[in-house]
Design an enzyme around this catalytic site. Structure first.
Site, PDB file in Angstrom:
ATOM      1  N   HIS A 163       0.860  -1.190   0.000  1.00  0.00           N
ATOM      2  CA  HIS A 163       0.000   0.000   0.000  1.00  0.00           C
ATOM      3  C   HIS A 163       0.893   1.235   0.000  1.00  0.00           C
ATOM      4  O   HIS A 163       1.823   1.334   0.806  1.00  0.00           O
ATOM      5  CB  HIS A 163      -0.900  -0.002   1.234  1.00  0.00           C
ATOM      6  CG  HIS A 163      -2.054   0.948   1.123  1.00  0.00           C
ATOM      7  ND1 HIS A 163      -1.893   2.313   1.124  1.00  0.00           N
ATOM      8  CD2 HIS A 163      -3.392   0.725   1.003  1.00  0.00           C
ATOM      9  CE1 HIS A 163      -3.068   2.896   1.017  1.00  0.00           C
ATOM     10  NE2 HIS A 163      -4.005   1.951   0.940  1.00  0.00           N
ATOM     11  N   ARG A 177      -6.535  10.330  -0.034  1.00  0.00           N
ATOM     12  CA  ARG A 177      -6.218  10.889  -1.355  1.00  0.00           C
ATOM     13  C   ARG A 177      -7.476  11.084  -2.201  1.00  0.00           C
ATOM     14  O   ARG A 177      -7.562  12.041  -2.981  1.00  0.00           O
ATOM     15  CB  ARG A 177      -5.218   9.986  -2.083  1.00  0.00           C
ATOM     16  CG  ARG A 177      -3.796  10.125  -1.537  1.00  0.00           C
ATOM     17  CD  ARG A 177      -2.830   9.184  -2.244  1.00  0.00           C
ATOM     18  NE  ARG A 177      -3.065   7.801  -1.842  1.00  0.00           N
ATOM     19  CZ  ARG A 177      -2.953   6.757  -2.656  1.00  0.00           C
ATOM     20  NH1 ARG A 177      -2.635   6.941  -3.925  1.00  0.00           N
ATOM     21  NH2 ARG A 177      -3.160   5.536  -2.203  1.00  0.00           N
TER      22      ARG A 177
END
Length: 532
Positions: free
Chosen positions: A318, A338
Site C-alpha cells: 500500500h 487521497r
C-alpha cells in the site's frame, strides 16, 4: 518531535499548498508505468524470490519467506495423531474468523448446514477489521459491472482470472444490499442515497464507506450475525493440517489449541479456508498494515494437501503506510485520504505524481522519489514523503476531515499531530496478498471439498488490486463458498480419514534434499529481541 529538516520541509509544503491544490500532475503512460514498476516495485526484485522445488507450483518463484513455509516441516507426526474419535463433527468447517469466514458461515447456516468456525485468535481479529476506505460496487446510474470489470482488469495488469472477476463485479450490488440489510451503516445523504467516492484506478465513484472504518463496521455486523445465529466459534484454535479421506476428498482438519497446545480433531464433509493474508511475514523487511495473525496459514495447508497457488509471487504494498511517528510505523493510511483531495508531496514541497494512480504505481513512485531522486523526507529512523492532509479542507471545506476520516484524525492525534493543520509522512507498507489458492468461481480448489474465500484466494484481482475490491471479495466469495459448501455437504459420504498426504509431502521434501528446519504453518510472528 520533528527534526529541523522535517520542519523546514513542512514550511515548503505549506507555502506551495494553494498552488498544489489546483495543480493536477498528469497520469503516466502505460510504458512509463511498466518501466517504473520494473525498476522500483518490490515484486520485481528477482533476488528476493526462491524457486519452489516440490508441490503443485514446483518451478515457480515465490518470496523467500513464503517458500520456506510452503516447503516447511509439518507441525505434526501423522503416526502420533489418532483420527478415530473426532472432537468435532460438522457439515462445514470454516477456518478463519474474519469477513470471508463469517460471511461463509452465515450463508452455510442459512442453507441448513451444521457449520463451525475455528480461528486462531478471536472472531473479528482479521484484516477485515483493519480495512478503512470502503467497498466497491457499481450500483449508480452512470456505472455498471462492465465498467467496474474494465477498471479492475486493467488495474490488475489484465491478469485476473476472468471468471472470478466477472463474479466479483456482477454480484457487487447485491453484496452491498446484503450488508445493508444486515445492518451495516454506510455513509448516506439526508435522502438516504449512499455516498460514493473515487479510488485509485477507478473511472466512476463507486466506493461505499462507513467513514474511514468501513471494515470495522462490516466486521461488527457480520460478527453480530454469527453470534446471533449461535454458530459455534472455537477461538484461539488454529488449523495446523488438513485431513483427507482415502479418496482424496477433504475430511476436516487437525487443530491446535493455542493456549494449551492440545491437539484436536475436526471431522467435516466440506472445509472452507478463509485464513486471510501474509503481511506478518514482512517480505523484504517491509512494515505491514496487517493484523497479528496474517502469516499465510491457509496457503500452507492447502499446498500441502495438493492445491495449486495462483500468482504467489505478487504482493500489494500500500503506497501510504505511516512513516512517522515510529509508534504507528507501517499502519495503514487509507486511500480515502487521497480520494478526498490530499496529494503526495516531496521534501521540496512539490506534487510529484497524480494522487490516484493504481496502488502498485503509486508505491513504486514513492520508492523512486525517496531513493534515486533523493527527494524523500528523512526521519530519525527512516524516510517518507508528505501526504498533504490540510489540502482536503482547503478543497472541501472545514469539518470534512472529522466527518469523513475521523479514524485517521484520531490515530495521528494521539501523537500530537493534527492532520487538519499538518501534513503526515507516509511510505509503502506491506498490505495485501494478491496471490493465493487457485479456485473456480464456486470457490472450489483442486482438492475436492476444499473451498477458499477472501485474501487466501489468488486470481481475483490479477497482479494488483484496486481499493475497495478486497472488502467486496470477502463478501462475494465468502457467501458463495458458504452456500456451495452447504450444498456439497448434503451428498458427501466420507471414506476413512487419513493424513497420508502429509507423509507424501515429507517424502517429497526428502527426495528434493530439503533439510530446512522451518516448521509450518507459522501461526504467529515472532518479535522477540535477538540476544547478542
Amino acid at each position: 518531535m520533528y527534526t529541523a529538516e522535517m520542519l523546514e520541509s513542512m514550511k515548503k509544503v505549506e507555502a506551495n499548498r494553494a498552488e498544489n491544490a489546483v495543480l493536477e500532475p498528469r497520469r503516466m503512460t502505460a510504458q512509463e508505468k511498466t518501466d517504473l514498476l520494473a525498476a522500483y516495485h518490490p515484486d520485481y526484485k528477482t533476488g528476493e524470490f526462491t524457486e519452489l522445488t516440490i508441490g503443485a507450483n514446483k518451478g515457480e518463484k515465490v518470496p523467500h519467506e513464503l517458500a520456506a513455509l510452503l516447503q516447511g516441516k509439518s507441525r505434526i507426526d501423522p503416526a502420533n495423531i489418532s483420527l478415530d474419535d473426532p472432537d468435532y463433527d460438522v457439515d462445514v468447517l470454516v477456518i478463519g474468523g474474519g469477513g470471508a469466514g463469517s460471511s461463509a458461515a452465515i450463508e452455510a447456516h442459512e442453507a441448513g448446514a451444521n457449520v463451525m468456525i475455528v480461528t486462531k485468535l478471536r472472531i473479528g481479529d482479521a484484516n477485515t477489521m483493519m480495512a478503512e476506505g470502503g467497498i466497491q460496487a457499481a450500483d449508480k446510474e452512470n456505472d455498471s459491472p462492465a465498467i467496474h470489470y474494465v477498471d479492475a482488469f486493467g488495474g490488475g495488469h489484465f491478469a485476473a482470472k476472468p471468471s472470478l472477476l466477472k463474479r466479483l463485479v456482477c454480484e457487487a450490488p447485491e453484496a452491498i444490499k446484503w450488508l445493508s440489510d444486515l445492518g451495516v451503516e454506510f455513509d448516506k445523504t439526508e435522502d438516504g442515497t449512499m455516498v460514493t467516492t473515487h479510488g485509485g484506478g477507478t473511472s466512476r465513484k463507486r466506493m461505499h464507506a462507513a467513514k474511514d472504518y468501513s471494515g470495522a463496521e462490516i466486521m461488527r455486523t457480520l460478527r453480530d450475525e454469527v453470534l446471533n445465529r449461535q454458530i459455534p466459534v472455537v477461538d484461539f484454535t488454529a488449523a495446523i493440517e488438513l485431513i483427507l479421506d482415502e479418496n482424496g476428498h477433504v475430511a476436516g482438519a487437525v487443530l491446535l489449541n493455542m493456549e494449551t497446545d492440545e491437539i484436536l480433531i475436526a471431522r467435516a464433509k466440506t472445509v472452507i479456508i478463509a485464513t486471510g493474508g501474509a503481511g506478518r511475514l514482512h517480505y523484504q523487511g517491509f512494515p505491514t498494515s496487517n493484523h497479528y495473525g496474517a502469516t499465510a496459514d491457509g496457503l500452507v495447508l492447502a499446498y500441502r494437501a495438493g492445491a495449486k497457488l495462483m500468482y504467489p509471487d505478487t504482493l500489494q504494498y500500500h503506497p501510504t503506510g505511516a512513516a512517522f511517528p515510529e509508534q504507528i510505523f507501517g499502519a495503514l493510511v487509507t486511500e480515502k485520504v487521497r480520494s478526498l483531495g490530499a496529494k503526495l508531496i516531496n521534501v521540496n514541497g512539490e506534487a510529484f505524481m497524480h494522487p490516484l494512480e493504481t496502488r502498485d504505481v503509486s508505491a513504486a513512485s514513492i520508492i523512486r522519489e525517496c531513493s534515486d531522486r533523493g527527494n524523500g523526507v528523512k526521519t530519525a529512523d527512516g524516510i517518507g514523503v508528505w501526504l498533504d492532509t490540510p489540502m482536503i479542507e482547503l478543497k472541501n471545506g472545514e469539518g470534512t476531515i472529522e466527518a469523513r476520516i475521523p479514524a485517521m484524525m484520531r490515530m495521528f492525534g494521539k501523537y500530537g499531530i493534527d492532520i487538519r493543520k499538518e501534513p503526515i509522512l507516509i511510505y509503502p507498507t506491506l498490505h495485501y496478498q494478491n496471490g493465493g489458492i487457485d479456485i473456480e468461481p464456486d470457490g472450489q480448489s483442486a482438492v475436492p471439498g476444499l473451498l477458499v474465500a477472501g485474501e487466501a484466494v489468488g486470481g481475483i484481482h490479477g497482479r494488483n488490486r484496486l481499493m475497495g475490491n478486497s472488502l467486496l471479495d470477502i463478501i462475494v466469495f465468502g457467501r458463495s463458498a458458504g452456500k456451495n459448501a452447504a450444498a456439497l455437504s448434503k451428498d458427501v459420504k466420507l471414506g476413512a480419514m487419513t493424513l497420508e498426504h502429509v507423509n507424501k509431502f515429507n517424502n517429497e521434501r526428502a527426495a528434493a534434499g530439503i533439510d530446512d528446519d522451518t516448521v509450518s504453518p507459522k501461526l504467529l510472528p515472532s518479535y522477540a529481541r535477538k540476544q547478542n
